[in-house]
Design an enzyme around this catalytic site. Structure first.
Site, PDB file in Angstrom:
ATOM      1  N   CYS A   1       0.834  -1.197   0.000  1.00  0.00           N
ATOM      2  CA  CYS A   1       0.000   0.000   0.000  1.00  0.00           C
ATOM      3  C   CYS A   1       0.873   1.253   0.000  1.00  0.00           C
ATOM      4  O   CYS A   1       1.762   1.393   0.838  1.00  0.00           O
ATOM      5  CB  CYS A   1      -0.924   0.008   1.207  1.00  0.00           C
TER       6      CYS A   1
ATOM      7  N   LYS B   1       1.909  -9.590   0.716  1.00  0.00           N
ATOM      8  CA  LYS B   1       1.489  -8.929  -0.522  1.00  0.00           C
ATOM      9  C   LYS B   1       2.431  -7.760  -0.746  1.00  0.00           C
ATOM     10  O   LYS B   1       2.616  -6.920   0.140  1.00  0.00           O
ATOM     11  CB  LYS B   1       0.043  -8.440  -0.444  1.00  0.00           C
TER      12      LYS B   1
ATOM     13  N   GLY C   1      -2.988  -6.797 -10.154  1.00  0.00           N
ATOM     14  CA  GLY C   1      -2.783  -5.549 -10.878  1.00  0.00           C
ATOM     15  C   GLY C   1      -3.321  -5.592 -12.293  1.00  0.00           C
ATOM     16  O   GLY C   1      -2.815  -6.339 -13.121  1.00  0.00           O
TER      17      GLY C   1
ATOM     18  N   GLY D   1      -8.788  -6.993  -7.886  1.00  0.00           N
ATOM     19  CA  GLY D   1      -9.186  -5.926  -6.986  1.00  0.00           C
ATOM     20  C   GLY D   1     -10.440  -5.209  -7.426  1.00  0.00           C
ATOM     21  O   GLY D   1     -11.553  -5.692  -7.261  1.00  0.00           O
TER      22      GLY D   1
END
Length: 342
Positions: free
Chosen positions: A108, A147, A220, A242
């Protein structure tokens, strides 16, 4: 619907199988209501919580952040933090709460996360990440995963990513999800970091060839189930989706059990809505507000006749005093039922 503190854990092999397709942890999106909906669409995909910070659990005592429904399993808890001891304590709390996996956020790029010295900035400290993994593994029986990004800022991904994987592998992490973009910690917003840095799928595939013993998932830019299938066919162990899974959940998840896992039926979003009604009633009986649940349902019929009317009716009506499951049924009447493509 409360999750019992002690329950039979999903085995490592079961969670790894579920990780063939997972829904990414997304702040303010993948809460327990969202995950319940996604589980109705796919019985087998792996679901992730929003990121929960270790300080919030250990120092803040915010154990309500661990609440989830038994029906969500297999479900993973994503933790944010950079202190090995504190992360281990948070992981222990997650394990006791019944989560099937504990995931460490090293991807993140938000300013808030950077200021806490965790998230993507940890790509600059692989030894620290390895220490965090080792401490967490020593505390819990469930699998510890990571991740990450392919690198940050001026790092050369082909140099840093193998080093990063070597370090966490040596610490006992055998499963990693790689977001196939760099993160630019200065100069790009979190939203821009999801789109502007170019994707490098080839590098992720190179890492799988270099570390065949590791379970590697890619994340992604994957926005269709066909694209996910392609990545698996090219040799990766898993695919994490996502925003597409959130905004078009039916397109990604309704046929996932049949196409990704080879068993199970294609889910009908109309039937899923009907299954959500008793859940909505039960949650509202415990104090939840309708819009807290229906906001995750807006994309169920994306691209289908009547989808705009469905979204409008829920968006405008769910926050009104007195609104309940009957509003969802009324909104369902705005739609034309169509078969789901496999």
């Amino acid at each position: 619907m409360a999750n019992p503190k002690k329950q039979e854990k999903t085995g490592f092999s079961d969670v790894r199988r579920a990780a063939r397709l997972s829904v990414a942890p997304m702040m303010e999106w993948t809460d327990r209501h969202c995950r319940y909906l996604h589980r109705l669409l796919s019985h087998q995909s792996l679901l992730y919580t929003e990121m929960v910070t270790a300080p919030a659990l250990v120092r803040g005592g915010a154990l309500h952040l661990l609440d989830h429904n038994v029906e969500e399993h297999p479900v993973a808890l994503q933790l944010g933090g950079s202190d090995p001891v504190e992360l281990a304590q948070a992981a222990l709390l997650g394990g006791e709460a019944g989560y099937d996996e504990i995931n460490l956020n090293c991807g993140c790029p938000s300013d808030r996360v950077q200021s806490g010295a965790f998230g993507a900035i940890l790509m600059q400290s692989p030894d620290l990440v390895a220490d965090c993994v080792a401490e967490m593994r020593a505390k819990v029986a469930v699998e510890i995963t990571v991740k990450c990004r392919i690198g940050v800022d001026e790092q050369e991904p082909r140099d840093i990513l193998p080093v990063f994987l070597e370090k966490i592998r040596a610490a006992g992490c055998q499963r990693v999800t790689i977001h196939a973009r760099k993160a630019w910690l200065k100069g790009l917003s979190p939203k821009e970091n999801r789109d502007i840095p170019p994707l490098d799928y080839d590098l992720v595939h190179e890492m799988k060839r270099a570390y065949p013993d590791m379970h590697i998932s890619i994340n992604g830019g994957i926005d269709t189930l066909d694209a996910a299938v392609t990545q698996l066919e090219q040799g990766l162990d898993g695919v994490m989706v996502g925003r597409a899974a959130y905004h078009q959940p039916t397109d990604i998840l309704a046929a996932a059990d049949a196409r990704i896992f080879g068993s199970g039926e294609v889910r009908d979003p109309f039937e899923v809505v009907m299954q959500m009604l008793p859940y909505i009633e039960a949650q509202m009986g415990q104090g939840a507000r309708l819009h807290q649940i229906t906001r995750h349902m807006l994309g169920l019929f994306a691209g289908r006749p009547g989808a705009r009317a469905w979204r409008r009716m829920l968006s405008e009506g769910a926050s009104r005093p007195g609104s309940g499951p009957e509003l969802v049924q009324q909104a369902l009447g705005q739609l034309v039922r169509e078969p789901i493509a496999v």
